[in-house]
Scaffold this motif. Structure first.
Motif, PDB file in Angstrom:
ATOM      1  N   LYS A   1       0.878  -1.217  -0.128  1.00  0.00           N
ATOM      2  CA  LYS A   1      -0.023   0.071  -0.017  1.00  0.00           C
ATOM      3  C   LYS A   1       0.885   1.489  -0.046  1.00  0.00           C
ATOM      4  O   LYS A   1       0.324   2.402   0.062  1.00  0.00           O
ATOM      5  CB  LYS A   1      -0.943  -0.095   1.271  1.00  0.00           C
ATOM      6  N   ARG A   2       1.958   1.198  -0.068  1.00  0.00           N
ATOM      7  CA  ARG A   2       3.027   2.411  -0.007  1.00  0.00           C
ATOM      8  C   ARG A   2       3.310   2.734  -1.444  1.00  0.00           C
ATOM      9  O   ARG A   2       2.852   1.947  -2.464  1.00  0.00           O
ATOM     10  CB  ARG A   2       4.279   1.985   0.693  1.00  0.00           C
ATOM     11  N   PHE A   3       3.895   3.892  -1.674  1.00  0.00           N
ATOM     12  CA  PHE A   3       3.961   4.275  -3.008  1.00  0.00           C
ATOM     13  C   PHE A   3       5.240   3.617  -3.703  1.00  0.00           C
ATOM     14  O   PHE A   3       6.203   3.427  -3.492  1.00  0.00           O
ATOM     15  CB  PHE A   3       4.407   5.964  -2.847  1.00  0.00           C
ATOM     16  N   SER A   4       4.844   3.689  -5.125  1.00  0.00           N
ATOM     17  CA  SER A   4       5.805   3.291  -6.087  1.00  0.00           C
ATOM     18  C   SER A   4       5.531   4.313  -7.520  1.00  0.00           C
ATOM     19  O   SER A   4       4.301   4.661  -7.376  1.00  0.00           O
ATOM     20  CB  SER A   4       5.799   1.810  -6.507  1.00  0.00           C
ATOM     21  N   LEU A   5       6.444   4.176  -8.366  1.00  0.00           N
ATOM     22  CA  LEU A   5       6.131   4.691  -9.553  1.00  0.00           C
ATOM     23  C   LEU A   5       6.552   4.074 -10.757  1.00  0.00           C
ATOM     24  O   LEU A   5       7.051   2.868 -10.583  1.00  0.00           O
ATOM     25  CB  LEU A   5       7.099   6.085  -9.896  1.00  0.00           C
TER      26      LEU A   5
END
Length: 106
Positions: A18-22
């Motif tokens: 659920k954490r950010f990635s690009l």
């Protein structure tokens, strides 16, 4: 330009997934979710091999720009397309448990 921050609801730590990635539509030229903080451990795998754990980040920032330029003055329908994307993911405020759950008490 876009950016964001993540935090668990009610003081809970979010799962790594659920954490950010690009990547993908937010950062062209990279597979979705491929630009992300990771933890690499040599020899830590189940069979003694290397292990890479995707951690995700607390923050991200991405910017993109696009420009259409005519190639020929007398044929405005022929254009060239220039693009530029830049982005980063950072901030790991907690440790990761083996189950992929972030745990600040580890």
């Amino acid at each position: 330009m876009e950016g964001g921050a993540t935090a668990g609801f009610g003081g809970d730590n979010p799962r790594a997934s659920k954490r950010f990635s690009l990547g993908g539509s937010r950062l062209r030229g990279f597979e979705r979710g491929s630009v992300v903080p990771t933890d690499f451990c040599a020899g830590c795998g189940s069979s003694g091999g290397d292990q890479t754990t995707v951690l995700g980040g607390d923050y991200f920032c991405a910017a993109r720009t696009e420009v259409l330029l005519p190639v020929f003055q007398n044929q405005p329908t022929i254009e060239t397309f220039l693009l530029y994307d830049v982005g980063t993911v950072w901030g790991i405020g907690a440790n990761i448990a083996a189950a992929g759950i972030l745990n600040s008490g580890m």
